[in-house]
Design a protein around this motif. Sequence first.
Motif, PDB file in Angstrom:
ATOM      1  N   LEU A  39      34.911  47.362  46.924  1.00 48.88           N
ATOM      2  CA  LEU A  39      34.752  48.428  47.912  1.00 48.88           C
ATOM      3  C   LEU A  39      34.632  47.814  49.290  1.00 48.88           C
ATOM      4  O   LEU A  39      33.552  47.564  49.792  1.00 48.88           O
ATOM      5  CB  LEU A  39      33.527  49.283  47.575  1.00 48.88           C
ATOM      6  CG  LEU A  39      33.746  50.232  46.395  1.00 48.88           C
ATOM      7  CD1 LEU A  39      33.668  49.495  45.086  1.00 48.88           C
ATOM      8  CD2 LEU A  39      32.747  51.355  46.426  1.00 48.88           C
ATOM      9  N   TRP A  43      40.441  49.948  49.551  1.00 43.89           N
ATOM     10  CA  TRP A  43      39.758  49.126  48.580  1.00 43.89           C
ATOM     11  C   TRP A  43      40.790  48.389  47.761  1.00 43.89           C
ATOM     12  O   TRP A  43      41.983  48.648  47.853  1.00 43.89           O
ATOM     13  CB  TRP A  43      38.872  49.987  47.680  1.00 43.89           C
ATOM     14  CG  TRP A  43      37.762  50.633  48.457  1.00 43.89           C
ATOM     15  CD1 TRP A  43      37.264  50.220  49.653  1.00 43.89           C
ATOM     16  CD2 TRP A  43      37.032  51.794  48.110  1.00 43.89           C
ATOM     17  NE1 TRP A  43      36.242  51.051  50.061  1.00 43.89           N
ATOM     18  CE2 TRP A  43      36.094  52.035  49.129  1.00 43.89           C
ATOM     19  CE3 TRP A  43      37.068  52.657  47.054  1.00 43.89           C
ATOM     20  CZ2 TRP A  43      35.191  53.078  49.104  1.00 43.89           C
ATOM     21  CZ3 TRP A  43      36.181  53.705  47.021  1.00 43.89           C
ATOM     22  CH2 TRP A  43      35.247  53.914  48.037  1.00 43.89           C
ATOM     23  N   LYS A  77      37.662  45.736  52.181  1.00 45.78           N
ATOM     24  CA  LYS A  77      38.780  44.800  52.182  1.00 45.78           C
ATOM     25  C   LYS A  77      38.511  43.721  53.218  1.00 45.78           C
ATOM     26  O   LYS A  77      38.098  44.000  54.316  1.00 45.78           O
ATOM     27  CB  LYS A  77      40.076  45.544  52.507  1.00 45.78           C
ATOM     28  CG  LYS A  77      41.307  44.713  52.281  1.00 45.78           C
ATOM     29  CD  LYS A  77      42.522  45.608  52.224  1.00 45.78           C
ATOM     30  CE  LYS A  77      43.767  44.834  51.935  1.00 45.78           C
ATOM     31  NZ  LYS A  77      43.981  44.561  50.551  1.00 45.78           N
ATOM     32  N   ARG A  83      37.646  52.361  52.918  1.00 51.97           N
ATOM     33  CA  ARG A  83      38.982  52.071  52.402  1.00 51.97           C
ATOM     34  C   ARG A  83      39.810  51.362  53.453  1.00 51.97           C
ATOM     35  O   ARG A  83      39.535  51.517  54.627  1.00 51.97           O
ATOM     36  CB  ARG A  83      39.640  53.376  51.997  1.00 51.97           C
ATOM     37  CG  ARG A  83      39.013  53.933  50.743  1.00 51.97           C
ATOM     38  CD  ARG A  83      39.763  55.192  50.306  1.00 51.97           C
ATOM     39  NE  ARG A  83      39.220  55.709  49.085  1.00 51.97           N
ATOM     40  CZ  ARG A  83      38.267  56.639  49.014  1.00 51.97           C
ATOM     41  NH1 ARG A  83      37.780  57.156  50.099  1.00 51.97           N
ATOM     42  NH2 ARG A  83      37.820  57.048  47.871  1.00 51.97           N
ATOM     43  N   GLU A 122      35.261  53.893  41.155  1.00 56.22           N
ATOM     44  CA  GLU A 122      34.695  54.386  42.420  1.00 56.22           C
ATOM     45  C   GLU A 122      33.540  55.345  42.151  1.00 56.22           C
ATOM     46  O   GLU A 122      32.486  55.265  42.788  1.00 56.22           O
ATOM     47  CB  GLU A 122      35.775  55.074  43.234  1.00 56.22           C
ATOM     48  CG  GLU A 122      35.277  55.647  44.538  1.00 56.22           C
ATOM     49  CD  GLU A 122      36.365  56.375  45.319  1.00 56.22           C
ATOM     50  OE1 GLU A 122      35.999  57.092  46.254  1.00 56.22           O
ATOM     51  OE2 GLU A 122      37.557  56.240  45.007  1.00 56.22           O
ATOM     52  N   TYR A 167      45.334  48.965  43.334  1.00 55.20           N
ATOM     53  CA  TYR A 167      44.627  50.198  43.708  1.00 55.20           C
ATOM     54  C   TYR A 167      45.547  51.418  43.703  1.00 55.20           C
ATOM     55  O   TYR A 167      45.206  52.452  43.143  1.00 55.20           O
ATOM     56  CB  TYR A 167      43.968  50.028  45.079  1.00 55.20           C
ATOM     57  CG  TYR A 167      43.139  51.217  45.499  1.00 55.20           C
ATOM     58  CD1 TYR A 167      41.875  51.413  44.979  1.00 55.20           C
ATOM     59  CD2 TYR A 167      43.628  52.140  46.404  1.00 55.20           C
ATOM     60  CE1 TYR A 167      41.106  52.505  45.346  1.00 55.20           C
ATOM     61  CE2 TYR A 167      42.864  53.238  46.784  1.00 55.20           C
ATOM     62  CZ  TYR A 167      41.605  53.415  46.245  1.00 55.20           C
ATOM     63  OH  TYR A 167      40.859  54.502  46.614  1.00 55.20           O
TER      64      TYR A 167
END
Length: 78
Positions: free
Chosen positions: A19, A38, A21, A36, A65, A54
């Motif tokens: 969760l 993610w 990046k 996001r 999630e 994803y």
Amino acid sequence: LPWGGAFFAIGDVDWKLVLGKGWGGREKRGGKRFARPWTLFNLAEDLGETTDLYEAKPEIAEKLELSAMQIITAGKSR
């Protein structure tokens, strides 16, 4: 972790959802935690976490999630 960053990840058998990046040790610092996009990895087939699934596996990402959000809202994450 490098750069003093932090991230939250949750796994389920072969899958890992990160969760945030750009917060892990393999990526340049960039994203925000709990924001996001993610990343989702299949650790059974990609232990090096090189292929983000994803968008290809939304049902798995959604399940993980939901589990992560339950943990976060319950105040059980660190």
